[in-house]
Motif scaffolding. Structure first.
Motif, mmCIF file in Angstrom:
data_model
loop_
_atom_site.group_PDB
_atom_site.id
_atom_site.type_symbol
_atom_site.label_atom_id
_atom_site.label_comp_id
_atom_site.label_asym_id
_atom_site.label_seq_id
_atom_site.Cartn_x
_atom_site.Cartn_y
_atom_site.Cartn_z
ATOM 1 N N GLU A 1 0.645 -1.464 -0.221
ATOM 2 C CA GLU A 1 -0.016 -0.035 0.179
ATOM 3 C C GLU A 1 0.909 1.204 0.035
ATOM 4 O OE1 GLU A 1 -3.118 0.095 3.136
ATOM 5 O OE2 GLU A 1 -3.557 -2.449 2.086
ATOM 6 N N PHE A 2 -0.261 2.091 -0.683
ATOM 7 C CA PHE A 2 0.884 3.652 -0.123
ATOM 8 C C PHE A 2 1.458 4.464 0.334
ATOM 9 C CE2 PHE A 2 -1.148 4.631 -4.695
ATOM 10 C CZ PHE A 2 0.125 3.209 -5.466
ATOM 11 N N LYS A 3 2.605 5.021 0.960
ATOM 12 C CA LYS A 3 2.465 5.586 1.945
ATOM 13 C C LYS A 3 2.722 6.643 2.083
ATOM 14 C CE LYS A 3 5.418 1.372 3.994
ATOM 15 N NZ LYS A 3 6.521 1.369 4.018
ATOM 16 N N THR A 4 2.428 7.924 3.242
ATOM 17 C CA THR A 4 2.053 9.153 3.658
ATOM 18 C C THR A 4 3.787 10.434 2.748
ATOM 19 O OG1 THR A 4 1.095 8.414 4.915
ATOM 20 C CG2 THR A 4 2.210 11.116 4.962
ATOM 21 N N PRO A 5 5.083 9.405 2.476
ATOM 22 C CA PRO A 5 5.511 9.910 1.612
ATOM 23 C C PRO A 5 5.730 10.445 0.674
ATOM 24 C CG PRO A 5 6.713 8.996 3.531
ATOM 25 C CD PRO A 5 5.369 8.346 4.198
ATOM 26 N N SER A 6 5.742 9.216 -0.290
ATOM 27 C CA SER A 6 5.260 9.253 -1.628
ATOM 28 C C SER A 6 3.571 10.092 -1.559
ATOM 29 C CB SER A 6 4.899 7.739 -1.950
ATOM 30 O OG SER A 6 5.447 7.276 -1.931
ATOM 31 N N LEU A 7 2.529 9.865 -1.091
ATOM 32 C CA LEU A 7 1.781 11.011 -1.612
ATOM 33 C C LEU A 7 2.142 12.098 -1.271
ATOM 34 C CD1 LEU A 7 -0.723 8.768 0.663
ATOM 35 C CD2 LEU A 7 -0.983 8.504 -2.031
ATOM 36 N N THR A 8 3.007 12.269 -0.170
ATOM 37 C CA THR A 8 3.219 13.865 -0.054
ATOM 38 C C THR A 8 3.602 15.069 -1.400
ATOM 39 O OG1 THR A 8 2.657 13.399 1.857
ATOM 40 C CG2 THR A 8 3.924 15.041 1.172
ATOM 41 N N LEU A 9 5.358 13.780 -1.629
ATOM 42 C CA LEU A 9 5.637 13.421 -3.199
ATOM 43 C C LEU A 9 4.082 13.716 -4.336
ATOM 44 C CD1 LEU A 9 8.195 14.386 -4.111
ATOM 45 C CD2 LEU A 9 9.217 12.605 -4.281
ATOM 46 N N LEU A 10 3.662 12.893 -4.408
ATOM 47 C CA LEU A 10 2.508 12.764 -5.337
ATOM 48 C C LEU A 10 1.575 14.385 -5.609
ATOM 49 C CD1 LEU A 10 1.222 11.111 -8.013
ATOM 50 C CD2 LEU A 10 0.140 10.889 -5.919
ATOM 51 N N LYS A 11 1.644 14.610 -4.429
ATOM 52 C CA LYS A 11 0.716 16.132 -4.239
ATOM 53 C C LYS A 11 1.647 17.302 -4.954
ATOM 54 C CE LYS A 11 -1.099 18.664 -0.834
ATOM 55 N NZ LYS A 11 -0.786 20.236 -0.920
#
Length: 282
Positions: free
Chosen positions: A230-240
């Protein structure tokens, strides 16, 4: 960035695309109903199921092709490129995406032991010309993906390398978040979860996101771009940040090969929520 113009995509092979087609037919509320792009991984000699073309058109799903055999950093196999061009001709492929570096030597596919691109002037020049030649043979635009770099070889800055490469070859970038986080780790730095203000941001056409595992082995930091997680917060932050700063992103590619159905559903939901609630709309 108009986030409603950004499509959610999934990567996989022809069998994964067929499974998505079945899900669309069988379950109206399946998580795949939010998917409107597919990145097709294939070898040049594979035979593609033409029945899936109608599915893509009917569901308005855009398609990119990700062959695993093009050595942009080495010598091109012109015969295989021509075969690939013939294979893809009937398909509604918008663009080709390919990692930099060497992925094959002869008939041996290097897989996780691929050789990353050397970031120096000589290698950069060769790669530029290869991309131009490949684009002419395939008759399709090309996006260049940053590979899973474990080290930095050469004296050209990461972002400068890709800006020069894309500008000269008239290509765009497939920005892989997991690979970039690994690159930052390889520099003995804390992972950088933001993008620099750089002209390259506007050359990013697609952003790839996946799960990531990190651990220490004999005191050495180790990381793995893990598609099954599952995707984690650091990756989602960089995606944003990537979507906010870029003007020309057409899709966010969820790399989930090997993931369970629940992990796929959770990942699709998290990225969909991020797009609808946390990013700017115009």
């Amino acid at each position: 960035m108009r986030t409603n113009d950004v499509r959610l995509g999934i990567s996989g092979d022809i069998h994964k695309l067929a499974s998505i087609a079945r899900a669309f037919r069988q379950e109206k509320d399946h998580p795949f109903s939010n998917i409107h792009h597919f990145s097709l991984g294939l070898r040049p000699w594979e035979v593609l199921d033409e029945a899936l073309i109608d599915f893509l058109k009917k569901q308005n799903i855009t398609l990119s092709a990700h062959p695993t055999d093009i050595n942009f950093s080495g010598r091109l196999n012109i015969t295989e490129l021509k075969l690939l061009s013939k294979t893809l001709k009937p398909w509604p492929v918008l663009y080709i995406e390919e990692d930099m570096g060497l992925w094959r030597t002869g008939k041996l596919f290097l897989g996780a032991h691929q050789l990353n691109p050397v970031m120096n002037k000589t290698s950069l020049h060769k790669t530029k010309l290869n991309i131009v030649d490949a684009s002419e043979i395939l008759e399709l635009p090309i996006t260049v993906e940053n590979p899973p770099i474990y080290y930095e070889a050469g004296n050209i800055d990461f972002w400068d390398y890709y800006l020069d490469l894309c500008t000269f070859s008239n290509s765009q970038m497939a920005f892989d978040i997991g690979h970039y986080i690994g690159y930052c780790k390889s520099q003995n730095q804390s992972p950088v979860y933001s993008l620099p203000f750089h002209d390259l941001c506007n050359l990013i056409r697609t952003v790839h996101i996946s799960g990531i595992k990190s651990w220490r082995w004999n005191g050495i930091a180790v990381w793995l771009d893990q598609h099954a997680d599952e995707f984690k917060t650091p990756s989602l932050t960089l995606l944003k940040t990537a979507v906010e700063r870029s003007c020309n992103i057409s899709n966010i590619l969820l790399e989930m090969e090997g993931a369970s159905a629940s992990a796929e559903a959770n990942n699709i939901e998290r990225v969909s929520t991020l797009l609808s609630e946390h990013l700017y709309h115009e």
